[in-house]
Each structure stands twice: as C-alpha cells, then as structure tokens.
Design an enzyme around this catalytic site. Structure first.
Site, short mmCIF file in Angstrom:
data_model
loop_
_atom_site.label_atom_id
_atom_site.label_comp_id
_atom_site.label_asym_id
_atom_site.label_seq_id
_atom_site.Cartn_x
_atom_site.Cartn_y
_atom_site.Cartn_z
N HIS A 190 0.82 -1.22 0.00
CA HIS A 190 0.00 0.00 0.00
C HIS A 190 0.85 1.27 0.00
O HIS A 190 0.35 2.36 -0.27
CB HIS A 190 -0.93 -0.02 1.21
CG HIS A 190 -2.16 0.81 1.06
ND1 HIS A 190 -2.28 1.84 0.15
CD2 HIS A 190 -3.35 0.78 1.73
CE1 HIS A 190 -3.48 2.40 0.26
NE2 HIS A 190 -4.14 1.77 1.21
N ASP B 215 -11.89 -9.85 -15.96
CA ASP B 215 -12.08 -11.16 -16.60
C ASP B 215 -10.80 -11.53 -17.35
O ASP B 215 -10.42 -10.86 -18.31
CB ASP B 215 -13.27 -11.08 -17.56
CG ASP B 215 -13.59 -12.40 -18.25
OD1 ASP B 215 -12.77 -13.33 -18.15
OD2 ASP B 215 -14.65 -12.48 -18.89
#
Length: 442
Positions: free
Chosen positions: A164, A384
């Site tokens: 992060h 996807d």
C-alpha cells in the site's frame, strides 16, 4: 462463527517469481508525501473468486503468468522493491536482476466457490491470501506484489497482496484490469500508467521508522482489542434509491446541493453504526473517508496516475447530536468535509505532515470511527482473465479495525452497493437486527 473456526486445508504447490518480459534496466522513483503515511499499514489484500476452469488450472496459471510478464513492462514498479537513498528518503526501485512479483500456486480439496461465497468474515479466507499481517515497510526485502492462485473444487481463488505504500485502490484496479486485458488477447494495455509520482508532490521527506516497529513490539504484550465481526450487507438499487431519497427529502433551501449516493449511504451507515455501538450522547464519533485527490490537486493528475493519491478526510460530531438530528445533518457534515478538501486544503495537509512526519498505523482513523475505503466506482467485477468474471470480490483481513467499511459495486451491476463492515461483535449483532439500517419495512 463456527465456520470461521475451521481453517481451509490449503496446500502450497509452487512459488515462483515473474518479472517484465523485456529488460528495462534500472528505474527509480521516490515515494512522495501521498505515499509515505501508509508505510506502516499492512499490505492491501484483495480476493477474487472465480467459478470454473478447474480442469485447465495449470494452463490458466501459465496464461496468467504470461500476461503478467507483459503488463509488468508498464507497471514495473510492482516488480521492484522499496529502497532508501543516502538521505534516508524512500523510493521504489526496479532493476532487471530483481526477482519480480511473487506467484504462489496452491490447492484446497475441501472448498467449493459456494462455500467461500457464504463466508461473512475473513478468518477462513486468510489461507487464500498472501502476506497476512505483513507491514508495507517490509517491501524493503519482500516483493511489492504477491499473488496466490488457489485451485478450488469448482473454481479458482486469486488472492493478491499489494504494497500500500506504492499504490492506492484506483491504481490497484487499473493494474488488475490491464492485466486482464493482456490475458484476453490485447497486445497492449488501453490506458498507460502515469508513473512519475513526483509530478503530484516532490518534497523529499526522511522517515524514522523506529516508532511503528516499537509500537508493533509493544502491541504484542498489550491488551488485545475485543474480537471483530465482519459482514457484507448488500444494498439493492431500490434500497440505495430509498436511502438517497430520504436523506434528500428536506433540503435546507432551494439552493442546497443534493447529497450524492456516497454521501447518503455514508450517512445511513454512520447513523446505524452509532446506534449499534450504543454510544453515550457526549461521546464523539468520527467519519473518515479515504478520498481520491487526482482531480483535486493543482495541477490535476490523470486518472491513470500510478501511486497513492488519496488523503483521509475527517469530520466529527457528538453521538447525541448525530442521533437527535435528521439524516441531512450528518450528510451536510460529510458533504462539507469532502467539498472543502480542495487543492489548498491538500497543500496545507501535506506541508503540515512534511514538517512533522507521523507514521500512521492502519487503525488511526479516529475515535468511534466509521472509515470508508474502496469505491463502488471501481469496476471490480469486470476483471475477466478469459475464464469468466469473478463471483465475488473481497478485501482480506489486513488493515481491518472497528469501524472499517469497504464499498464495492454489486455483482449484478447497476446502482446496487455491497457494504463490507468490521465491528466489535456486540455492535455487529445490534447492526444485524437494525431494520432501519437494513431498509426492511415493518
């Protein structure tokens, strides 16, 4: 809670590393004021669960690795390491002799996608995610991205741990969608990452990392906080519309700016969590949102800016005031806090922090807080890789604390929103029974 006590029997099959397909040489970029406060947070974990593809698991893994080699040519910072220059200023460095991104393959014999979709908490899912309780400054000697691909009985779980200190949610999902683009046949990605984070801020800040290490050490002997309970609340389009209409029902005057979906839902959550905690009227409660500043800074940065360009925005009131007033009171507080956080406010916050750099811990979001991260605008269900869209997208166990909220779009699309909340167990039990929060008619 019984399901959380039984851990998944995950067997690690392999651990490899993937780096950019082409030699890139040595590349460096210093971390900036927007990045550094997160250095003592944990790695940011995301879990994507897919159905199908079991028979082709090995070939899917190779296809994902091949796509990763290509996409890392643009997102090479994720294949690098944290480092410090001679002045002690943090930077992200990539060189061709580095290992790159860690890719772990695993299998779990006793879990189907349906089992995982039923899980409300993260305890059982931890085994599907790498780098549990690993702090971002460990990126000095660990990969900045680790990916675990776990074969399920009828699908695949993709657990990702991102450092992060080098990127926020917008950059995370830009990377994920770009990787998916390559895996589904594109020769190149449609939106290049903007990699020069010094364009947003170029102040060199030297950090002393002693405090977080001491605090973590002390934490081992300190009293442990009460256990958290996690739950996903799914708000349909009609529920969202109802919440928004209610918050906007009584505008202060004709020129009052309507409250947005985010402001309305945040108000709804803040009120409900405050009720669930049964706070005394004089107790303070803080609402915090980690806001994207790409369009707020001057000059504005592109959406494709790669790094952290978020800041925590706070507003506070007494629990009694919050609950005694109609919802537009809290909505106005949230709206004002967000709208006033302009380039001038961001500059002032940066200068204040640079003059006295404070290493935040992930739970430093305020007293009795409701802290909102992630965004329903992230197109998480469009990721996807060629074997279908995910059945579920979740945040991992890292960086959770009492009052942490993650917002995701509903899988069905439209305006529905999934609200992932962590609360102390007693408060969560109250929230689960709150018909007003659940938008259940009497």
């Amino acid at each position: 809670m019984a399901t959380e006590e039984k851990h998944l029997k995950v067997e690690i099959l392999s651990k490899t590393h993937v780096k950019p397909q082409k030699p890139l040489g040595r590349k460096e970029c210093q971390l900036v004021t927007f990045d550094l406060p997160y250095i003592a947070f944990y790695y940011n974990q995301k879990l994507l669960i897919y159905k199908g593809g079991v028979e082709e698991f090995e070939s899917i893994v190779e296809k994902l690795k091949d796509g990763l080699k290509v996409v890392l040519e643009e997102f090479y910072q994720l294949a690098g390491k944290l480092d410090k220059d001679n002045d002690g200023v943090f930077k992200v460095v990539y060189d061709d002799d580095m290992d790159g991104v860690e890719v772990v393959t695993a299998t779990v014999e006793d879990a189907e996608t349906a089992d995982l979709l039923k899980e409300e908490g993260t305890a059982k899912l931890k085994e599907l995610l790498p780098y549990n309780e690993v702090l971002n400054f460990e990126g000095l000697h660990r990969p900045l991205l680790s990916i675990q691909l776990t074969k399920l009985k009828d699908g695949l779980a993709m657990g990702c741990a991102f450092n992060h200190a080098i990127l926020d949610g917008t950059s995370t999902w830009h990377f994920m969608s770009s990787w998916a683009e390559i895996c589904t046949g594109s020769k190149s990605i449609s939106i290049q990452p903007f990699l020069d984070r010094t364009q947003a801020r170029n102040t060199r800040v030297k950090l002393d990392l002693t405090p977080p290490e001491q605090q973590n050490g002390d934490g081992a002997t300190a009293t442990k906080p009460p256990p958290l309970k996690e739950k996903i609340f799914k708000f349909s389009e009609s529920s969202i519309d109802k919440i928004k209409a209610e918050v906007n029902a009584n505008p202060a005057n004709e020129s009052t700016k309507p409250f947005s979906t985010f402001q309305s839902l945040s108000t709804h959550i803040w009120h409900a969590v405050t009720r669930a905690r049964q706070l005394a009227p004089e107790d303070y409660t803080v609402f915090t949102v980690f806001a994207d500043c790409r369009k707020r800074v001057d000059p504005p940065m592109p959406e494709s800016y790669f790094g952290n360009l978020i800041q925590a925005i706070f507003t506070v009131t007494a629990a009694g005031l919050l609950q005694a007033n109609p919802p537009e009171f809290a909505a106005a507080l949230i709206q004002k806090a967000i709208e006033s956080h302009d380039a001038q406010a961001i500059e002032a916050r940066n200068k204040e922090w640079e003059s006295n750099p404070i290493i935040f811990q992930y739970k430093d979001a305020g007293v009795n807080c409701v802290a909102v991260g992630s965004s329903p605008r992230f197109k998480v269900y469009d990721v996807d890789f060629g074997f279908g869209k995910p059945e579920s997208v979740r945040s991992g166990a890292n960086n959770r604390f009492d009052g942490m909220v993650y917002l995701y779009p509903a899988k069905e699309g439209g305006r529905g929103i999934d609200v992932e909340i962590s609360l102390e167990a007693g408060a969560m039990e109250n929230l689960e029974k709150d018909k007003e929060f659940l938008v259940i008619e009497e």
